[in-house]
Design a protein around this motif. Structure first.
Motif, PDB file in Angstrom:
ATOM      1  N   LEU A   1     -17.644  15.331 -17.904  1.00 34.72           N
ATOM      2  CA  LEU A   1     -18.838  14.860 -17.447  1.00 34.72           C
ATOM      3  C   LEU A   1     -20.070  15.237 -18.492  1.00 34.72           C
TER       4      LEU A   1
ATOM      5  N   TYR B   1     -21.211   5.455 -11.853  1.00 35.77           N
ATOM      6  CA  TYR B   1     -22.610   5.802 -12.445  1.00 35.77           C
ATOM      7  C   TYR B   1     -23.805   6.219 -11.475  1.00 35.77           C
TER       8      TYR B   1
ATOM      9  N   PRO C   1     -15.542   9.309 -14.327  1.00 39.08           N
ATOM     10  CA  PRO C   1     -14.484   8.562 -14.175  1.00 39.08           C
ATOM     11  C   PRO C   1     -13.654   8.843 -12.834  1.00 39.08           C
TER      12      PRO C   1
ATOM     13  N   GLU D   1     -28.769  11.627 -12.572  1.00 37.00           N
ATOM     14  CA  GLU D   1     -28.471  12.813 -13.045  1.00 37.00           C
ATOM     15  C   GLU D   1     -29.226  13.756 -12.190  1.00 37.00           C
TER      16      GLU D   1
ATOM     17  N   ALA E   1     -21.964   9.509 -15.868  1.00 36.98           N
ATOM     18  CA  ALA E   1     -20.548   8.578 -15.881  1.00 36.98           C
ATOM     19  C   ALA E   1     -19.384   9.466 -15.381  1.00 36.98           C
TER      20      ALA E   1
ATOM     21  N   SER F   1     -10.929  14.640 -18.439  1.00 38.45           N
ATOM     22  CA  SER F   1     -12.097  13.695 -18.583  1.00 38.45           C
ATOM     23  C   SER F   1     -13.327  14.886 -18.368  1.00 38.45           C
TER      24      SER F   1
ATOM     25  N   ILE G   1     -15.485   3.490 -13.534  1.00 36.28           N
ATOM     26  CA  ILE G   1     -16.598   4.576 -13.663  1.00 36.28           C
ATOM     27  C   ILE G   1     -17.629   4.237 -12.932  1.00 36.28           C
TER      28      ILE G   1
ATOM     29  N   CYS H   1     -31.483   9.630 -17.767  1.00 36.36           N
ATOM     30  CA  CYS H   1     -29.962   9.168 -17.841  1.00 36.36           C
ATOM     31  C   CYS H   1     -29.325   9.213 -16.712  1.00 36.36           C
TER      32      CYS H   1
END
Length: 404
Positions: free
Chosen positions: A125, A364, A142, A367, A140, A123, A362, A137
Motif C-alpha cells: 500500500l 479504492y 489489492p 486515505e 489502492a 503487494s 482493486i 489521494c
C-alpha cells in the motif's frame, strides 16, 4: 535473544526521527518472539534517538545501531544493518513505512509449500503522511488472496526490458518491502565484490542482483506492508523540480561525489535528479556496466516511454514542463537521439474527482479512512477488509486442478 528469528526487519534512518520513532512503536506493538529488529540511526544529532531507545533497547528482539563517527551514505547504513541481522529472511523498510510482523506466518506457509523459496514479494500500500498531502489521494488496496511462483527468466526480461508500460519496471522482488533469504544475501555478497549493497539506488540494486542470483521467486497478491510518503522523504520530493534539485545536492554530498559523472554514465545521459525513472535506469546501467550483464533488445524505446510517463506524473504544469525539458535533453543526447520518437509525454490535468470503490480486484479507499494518521494505522484498517492471512493460498491453475 531467542532462537534464530525467522525474519529480521531492518529500518535504516537519517534525520527523520519523528517518523522513525512512530515506525518503531508500531512494529514493537506486535509481541511475537520469532522476529528480530535492526534500527539504524544515521542522523546528525545522535541524542534524539539515543534518548528514545533507552528503554526499548531492553527488548531482546531489538538491535539499535547509533550514528557512526561520520555520516554514512545510504548504502553504508543499509550495509551495516545486514551485517548484524541474523534472521533466516531479511526485510528492509524505510523509517516512514510499515510492514506487518505477522508476515512471518506467510513466510512459513510458503516455505512449507515451496521449500527452496529465496525471495518473496507481496503487494504494498502507499500512504501519504498528513504532513504531505499535495492533493487528496485514494489508497489502492489489492484484494487478491493467492501466491504463485514466478520464473526468473520472465522477471529478468520484464525488469531490464521496461516492458510494463509504466514509469517503473514491473518487479517487486527486493529486500526492500520484500523478504529475501539470508543465504541468498550471503550469495550476493560473495558474488558481488564482497558487499551486500554497492550502488546508491540500493533497493533496485538489490533487485538487479537478486534476478541473477536467486532461482525461486514467489509473488503474493495480498498486501503486507505500507510505503509511507512524508514531507521529508525522497519520494515526497520527486514530483517537484525545485525539491528534486535540493535532494540531488544532498544525495551527492552524502555519497561524496556526483555519480552522474561516473564512468558507466558516459553513454547514459540521464541525471539522477530527474526522478525515479532516471535513478532506476542509472542503477541498471551501473549493474550492466560493472558486471557485464545485458538487457533484452529493444529496451531503449521502452525506457524512453517510461521517461515520458514519469513526466506525466508531475504535480502541476510548471513541474511537468521542467521535467519534460530535462528528460528530452537526455533522450536527445542518448544514442544520437535514436529513441526520441518514443518519448511522447502528455500533461494530465489534476482533478478533484476521486473514485472510491472496486475496480478489477482493486479497492479504492479514502486515505483519511477512520481518521488514520500513520501507515500502521492504515494497515490495521485495511487488514479488516482484505483476506485473512491464514486464507492466503497457492494459486492453482485450471489445468492443474483437472490433473490433480
Amino acid at each position: 535473544m531467542f532462537a534464530q528469528p525467522k525474519l529480521t526487519i531492518c529500518v535504516p534512518s537519517r534525520n527523520r526521527q519523528r517518523y522513525f520513532q512512530e515506525t518503531i512503536r508500531s512494529l514493537l506493538m506486535n509481541l511475537r518472539t520469532d522476529i528480530e529488529y535492526v534500527f539504524a540511526d544515521n542522523s546528525d544529532d545522535p541524542s534524539i534517538m539515543r534518548a528514545f531507545m533507552a528503554e526499548i533497547e531492553g527488548d531482546p528482539r531489538v538491535k539499535f545501531l547509533p550514528p557512526a563517527e561520520q555520516v554514512l551514505p545510504m548504502v553504508g547504513n543499509w550495509e551495516r544493518c545486514m551485517e548484524v541481522a541474523t534472521g533466516e529472511f531479511i526485510c528492509v523498510i524505510g523509517d516512514d513505512d510499515y510492514v506487518d510482523p505477522d508476515v512471518v506466518d506467510l513466510i512459513e506457509k510458503i516455505q512449507a509449500d515451496v521449500p527452496t523459496v529465496e525471495a518473496i514479494a507481496w503487494s504494498r500500500l502507499t500512504y501519504n503522511w498528513p504532513d504531505f498531502r499535495p492533493r487528496k489521494c485514494v489508497i489502492a488496496v489489492p484484494m487478491g488472496a493467492f501466491y504463485h511462483q514466478v520464473p526468473r527468466n520472465a522477471l529478468y526480461g520484464s525488469f531490464f526490458h521496461w516492458s510494463h508500460a509504466a514509469s517503473k519496471p514491473n518487479c517487486l522482488f527486493s529486500v526492500y518491502h520484500g523478504a529475501v533469504s539470508r543465504k541468498t544475501m550471503e550469495k550476493i555478497r560473495t558474488k558481488f565484490n564482497g558487499r551486500y549493497f554497492e550502488h546508491p539506488v540500493v533497493d533496485f540494486e538489490n533487485t538487479c542482483k537478486l534476478l541473477v542470483t536467486a532461482t525461486t521467486f514467489v509473488h503474493v497478491e495480498r498486501p503486507f506492508s505500507v510505503m509511507g510518503v512524508c514531507a521529508a522523504s525522497n519520494s515526497g520530493r520527486v514530483h517537484t523540480a525545485s525539491r528534486m534539485t535540493e535532494m540531488h545536492a544532498q544525495f551527492m554530498s552524502e555519497i561524496g561525489r556526483n555519480i552522474d559523472n561516473d564512468a558507466y554514465m558516459k553513454d547514459f545521459p540521464f541525471p539522477v535528479f530527474l526522478g525515479n525513472t532516471a535513478a532506476i535506469g542509472m542503477c541498471q546501467q551501473w549493474f550492466k556496466y560493472t558486471y557485464g550483464y545485458k538487457a533484452p533488445a529493444g529496451w531503449q524505446e521502452n525506457f524512453a516511454r517510461a521517461c515520458a510517463l514519469s513526466c506525466s506524473s508531475s504535480s502541476g504544469k510548471e513541474n511537468f514542463d521542467l521535467f519534460v525539458a530535462g528528460y528530452r535533453a537526455a533522450v536527445e543526447a542518448w544514442d544520437g537521439g535514436a529513441h526520441l520518437s518514443a518519448f511522447q509525454p502528455r500533461y494530465q490535468t489534476p482533478t478533484d474527482v476521486l473514485y472510491f470503490g472496486m475496480v478489477d480486484k482493486i479497492l479504492y479507499l479514502d486515505e483519511d479512512i477512520a481518521g488514520v494518521g500513520t501507515p500502521s494505522e492504515l494497515f490495521q484498517i485495511v487488514k479488516q477488509i482484505i483476506v485473512p492471512l491464514e486464507q492466503v493460498e497457492k494459486l492453482v491453475k485450471e489445468n492443474e486442478r483437472k490433473s490433480a
